[in-house]
Design an enzyme around this catalytic site. Structure first.
Site, PDB file in Angstrom:
ATOM      1  N   ASP A 203     -20.506  -3.947  15.464  1.00  0.00           N
ATOM      2  CA  ASP A 203     -20.841  -5.665  15.157  1.00  0.00           C
ATOM      3  C   ASP A 203     -19.922  -6.467  14.673  1.00  0.00           C
ATOM      4  O   ASP A 203     -19.275  -5.221  14.558  1.00  0.00           O
ATOM      5  CB  ASP A 203     -22.003  -5.457  14.996  1.00  0.00           C
ATOM      6  CG  ASP A 203     -22.313  -7.803  15.993  1.00  0.00           C
ATOM      7  OD1 ASP A 203     -22.109  -8.224  15.912  1.00  0.00           O
ATOM      8  OD2 ASP A 203     -24.258  -6.500  16.170  1.00  0.00           O
ATOM      9  N   HIS A 239     -23.872 -12.344  11.893  1.00  0.00           N
ATOM     10  CA  HIS A 239     -24.732 -11.999  13.384  1.00  0.00           C
ATOM     11  C   HIS A 239     -24.984 -10.112  13.116  1.00  0.00           C
ATOM     12  O   HIS A 239     -26.163  -9.800  12.870  1.00  0.00           O
ATOM     13  CB  HIS A 239     -23.408 -11.621  14.712  1.00  0.00           C
ATOM     14  CG  HIS A 239     -24.305 -11.091  15.380  1.00  0.00           C
ATOM     15  ND1 HIS A 239     -23.929  -9.495  16.603  1.00  0.00           N
ATOM     16  CD2 HIS A 239     -24.585 -12.223  16.782  1.00  0.00           C
ATOM     17  CE1 HIS A 239     -25.008  -9.786  17.404  1.00  0.00           C
ATOM     18  NE2 HIS A 239     -24.954 -11.325  17.291  1.00  0.00           N
ATOM     19  N   SER A 416     -28.918 -10.440  21.768  1.00  0.00           N
ATOM     20  CA  SER A 416     -28.549  -9.936  19.957  1.00  0.00           C
ATOM     21  C   SER A 416     -29.810  -9.123  19.161  1.00  0.00           C
ATOM     22  O   SER A 416     -29.469  -8.502  18.662  1.00  0.00           O
ATOM     23  CB  SER A 416     -27.926 -10.720  19.512  1.00  0.00           C
ATOM     24  OG  SER A 416     -26.934 -10.608  20.590  1.00  0.00           O
TER      25      SER A 416
END
Length: 471
Positions: A203, A239, A416
């Site tokens: 990521d 994220h 996600s």
């Protein structure tokens, strides 16, 4: 001409070596005459020239990516409208290829284009060439046509991480709703995971000091910095921390909430540069680092924004495009995923957030991964989720509560968020039976899932584990 120079000509599909033999004999004759008459020659030092010094081929270190040059980002004239770097081409060759000889052959074949090597990975036979932007499209086709050892030639694409649209946590019904929806509490009666099962989250960035992650981490890696220092570059890079916490956040630490497989371990692999940009090459480096370090599960909450290019098309029109575009790139990703499957590593990836068919993205077409769509609290497909036959299983992806940097927590939306829920479930499955293949796991997910829309299945991990136990 040296032996090495001569041999690389064998990489060409066609043409004769006779002119090169004649040229070599002429050069040797001239050198002989120069030595005999003791004429001054600045290039002569009593031995043949070092070819590598005349034509530098490889960077000093393998597997080290150059920083992304944002001035070279363009939107090509193709259906996906995906940003690429206009001066780079990624070339993948047969397993037995000598990368140095091959690279020399390419550079000398297109000598007027001043091609150079910016990156190479000999372990999986990939080399990245810097090419003139005005020749990129032509060279992409020519290199594959001219060299029989080439399998794929792909652009260096800019990939997004499907950013979201918008232990105290266990007592808040707004935070733990998705645990209950997939039967996770009941599944934990059988297993919460195992420290021997490692989930690699590939990521943008990670906060390694977050209370949910600090005791879970093993073998971290930062692709662009080529070091084990994973970090958060700016306040927007939340994220990866959220995804990692959803999959494997620690339990019973008196803080926040936990991941789906809290007894398993985390390999955080940072693939974004300082500006938060990720590329095809950084993803591939992340995958192979995970394989080298024996990850059992790899989570890819990454993909392409397809809404602008395909959002207005019918499903039938989308299917036509999915069967016609980026076939080379889809084949490359499939080969990588099959390597992982042979290693016994399960790759889980987000379907995407464009509300179109997932198979439009060449990363999502392979049967060798688990592609995850998102559902809402009503057990319906989330309005943003990609869908279709390419989606293998669904998991909650709306208002998912998990860790973000600086000891904070946040609810986020996206496939996600659904993907690490499935990655955590796969870790639970492998904690019970490590010998199941990806085909076995996908079959069990669909046999025990809760059916909706008449064709799709929402993961029910408690029922799945019970079925494994009964086998």
């Amino acid at each position: 001409m040296s032996k090495e120079e001569f041999e690389f000509q064998k990489f060409r599909k066609s043409g004769t070596i006779l002119p090169f033999i004649i040229a070599a004999l002429c050069i040797l004759t001239i050198v002989f005459l120069l030595r005999k008459c003791n004429s001054p020659n600045e290039f002569w030092n009593g031995s043949y020239p070092n070819y590598s010094k005349i034509t530098p081929i490889f960077p000093d270190k393998p597997n080290v990516l150059k920083p992304i040059d944002t001035t070279k980002i363009i939107i090509p004239d193709d259906p996906l409208k995906r940003p690429i770097l206009s001066n780079l081409l990624n070339v993948y060759v047969q397993d037995t290829t000598n990368l140095k000889l091959f690279s020399k052959a390419v550079i000398n074949t297109y000598i007027d284009d001043s091609i150079s090597v910016t990156y190479f990975a000999d372990a999986y036979k990939r080399v990245q060439f810097e090419v003139p932007p005005n020749r990129q499209k032509q060279l992409k086709t020519q290199i594959k046509e001219d060299f029989q050892l080439v399998k794929f030639v792909c652009y260096e694409s800019i990939i997004s991480n499907n950013q979201s649209k918008s232990d105290p946590g266990f007592s808040n019904l707004e935070y733990d709703w998705f645990y209950r929806q997939i039967g996770l509490y009941r599944a934990w009666n059988q297993t919460m995971g195992d420290p021997s099962i490692k989930i690699a989250v590939i990521d943008d960035s990670f906060d390694p000091n977050h209370e949910e992650l600090v005791n879970q981490i093993e073998k971290p890696w930062n692709v662009f910095e080529y070091s084990d220092k994973v970090r958060v570059y700016n306040s927007k890079s939340v994220h990866g921390t959220h995804v990692a916490g959803t999959a494997v956040g620690e339990i019973n630490n008196g803080f926040g909430i936990s991941g789906v497989a809290p007894r398993s371990k985390l390999i955080p692999i940072q693939i974004a540069d300082g500006n938060g940009m990720m590329t095809t090459s950084s993803i591939l480096d992340g995958i192979f680092y995970a394989l080298k370090n024996k990850a059992n599960v790899i989570n890819l909450s990454l993909g392409i924004d397809l809404s602008k290019a395909f959002g207005s098309l019918t499903e039938e029109q989308q299917e036509v495009y999915a069967n016609e575009i980026y076939l080379d790139e889809a084949a490359m990703w499939n080969e990588v995923y099959e390597i992982a499957a042979k290693e016994g590593t399960i790759i889980v990836q987000a379907a995407g957030n464009s509300a179109v068919l997932s198979s439009l993205d060449p990363m999502k077409r392979s049967k060798a991964t688990i592609v995850v769509g998102a559902t809402d609290r009503n057990e319906k497909t989330a309005e943003f989720s990609n869908y279709g036959e390419g989606v293998d299983i669904y998991a909650p992806g709306v208002n998912i509560y998990s860790s973000v940097p600086n000891q904070q927590f946040k609810q986020m939306d996206g496939t996600s968020m659904a993907s690490p829920i499935i990655s955590g479930c796969v870790a639970l499955i492998m904690s019970v039976d490590k010998n199941l293949t990806i085909a076995d796991i996908k079959r069990l997910m669909n046999e025990t899932g809760k059916t909706f829309n008449g064709r799709d299945n929402l993961i029910q991990i408690d029922q799945l584990l019970l079925k494994i136990k009964a086998l």
